[in-house]
Design a protein around this motif. Structure first.
Motif, mmCIF file in Angstrom:
data_model
loop_
_atom_site.group_PDB
_atom_site.id
_atom_site.type_symbol
_atom_site.label_atom_id
_atom_site.label_comp_id
_atom_site.label_asym_id
_atom_site.label_seq_id
_atom_site.Cartn_x
_atom_site.Cartn_y
_atom_site.Cartn_z
ATOM 1 N N TYR A 83 0.825 -1.205 0.000
ATOM 2 C CA TYR A 83 0.000 0.000 0.000
ATOM 3 C C TYR A 83 0.865 1.263 0.000
ATOM 4 N N LEU A 124 2.350 1.860 -3.386
ATOM 5 C CA LEU A 124 1.367 2.377 -4.336
ATOM 6 C C LEU A 124 1.160 3.878 -4.147
ATOM 7 N N LEU A 125 1.222 4.333 -2.909
ATOM 8 C CA LEU A 125 1.044 5.763 -2.653
ATOM 9 C C LEU A 125 2.116 6.603 -3.340
ATOM 10 N N TYR A 137 3.012 6.387 -6.251
ATOM 11 C CA TYR A 137 2.586 6.644 -7.627
ATOM 12 C C TYR A 137 1.294 7.450 -7.692
ATOM 13 N N THR A 138 0.901 8.007 -6.578
ATOM 14 C CA THR A 138 -0.318 8.806 -6.551
ATOM 15 C C THR A 138 0.001 10.238 -6.167
ATOM 16 N N ARG A 139 -0.886 11.122 -6.493
ATOM 17 C CA ARG A 139 -0.761 12.514 -6.066
ATOM 18 C C ARG A 139 -2.110 12.936 -5.511
ATOM 19 N N PRO A 140 -2.188 12.989 -4.196
ATOM 20 C CA PRO A 140 -3.473 13.365 -3.612
ATOM 21 C C PRO A 140 -3.837 14.813 -3.947
ATOM 22 N N LYS A 141 -5.089 15.046 -4.091
ATOM 23 C CA LYS A 141 -5.575 16.403 -4.296
ATOM 24 C C LYS A 141 -6.715 16.609 -3.322
#
Length: 167
Positions: free
Chosen positions: A148, A151-152, A154-158
């Motif tokens: 997990y 995986l974070l 590769y993410t960009r929270p908005k």
């Protein structure tokens, strides 16, 4: 050793000739400093970037093979008298990708949290799972892979922040 795409191959080539030469130089320097090469150690003749699986013992403290990340098929086996000595030697490097502890599982579990590294294996080494985070400490690695947390990366929270109605 052989073609890395052949299922019968247990050890494929290193990524490049400079990497193979770097690993060989680390083994040679350790031997010159007084370490014992128990098996392997010599780069085979012929094409490819091969370095044989190698076991080295009796390394003087601070030897490059002990304190640098080599990324090759060489294992330095370091004996110790006191556990505190072993922990100090293990942490006497600027790197901390992973470590392995071998022996009684309960004792190894008690020591695992004291090592300054990203992953500790007990009675195994390099056993990576895609559902478990893998990352280093100190100067080893950047971020985390797998699981997990990986995986974070590769993410960009908005965040959308909306003020509710006043009233």
């Amino acid at each position: 050793m052989g073609d890395g795409s052949d299922p019968a191959t247990h050890f494929g080539p290193l990524i490049s000739r400079p990497q193979r030469d770097r690993v060989a130089a680390l083994v040679d320097a350790a031997a010159a400093a007084g370490a014992t090469v128990l098996t392997g150690g010599s780069v085979p003749e012929g094409p490819g970037h091969f370095h044989p699986p190698t076991v080295v013992t009796d390394l003087p403290p601070g030897t490059a093979l002990e304190v640098e990340e080599q990324f090759g098929p060489v294992i330095p086996v370091i004996g110790y008298t006191e556990v505190e000595e072993a922990l100090a030697r293990a942490d006497a490097t600027e790197f901390g990708l992973g470590a392995s502890l071998w022996g009684d599982e309960a004792s190894a579990r008690a020591l695992a949290g004291r090592l300054d590294c990203g992953t500790v294996w007990i009675n195994t080494h390099g056993d990576l799972r895609h559902d478990v985070p893998f990352g280093g400490a100190k100067s080893s690695g950047v971020g985390v892979e797998y699981g997990y947390l990986g995986l974070l990366a590769y993410t960009r929270p908005k965040v959308l922040n909306v003020r509710g109605p006043r009233g």
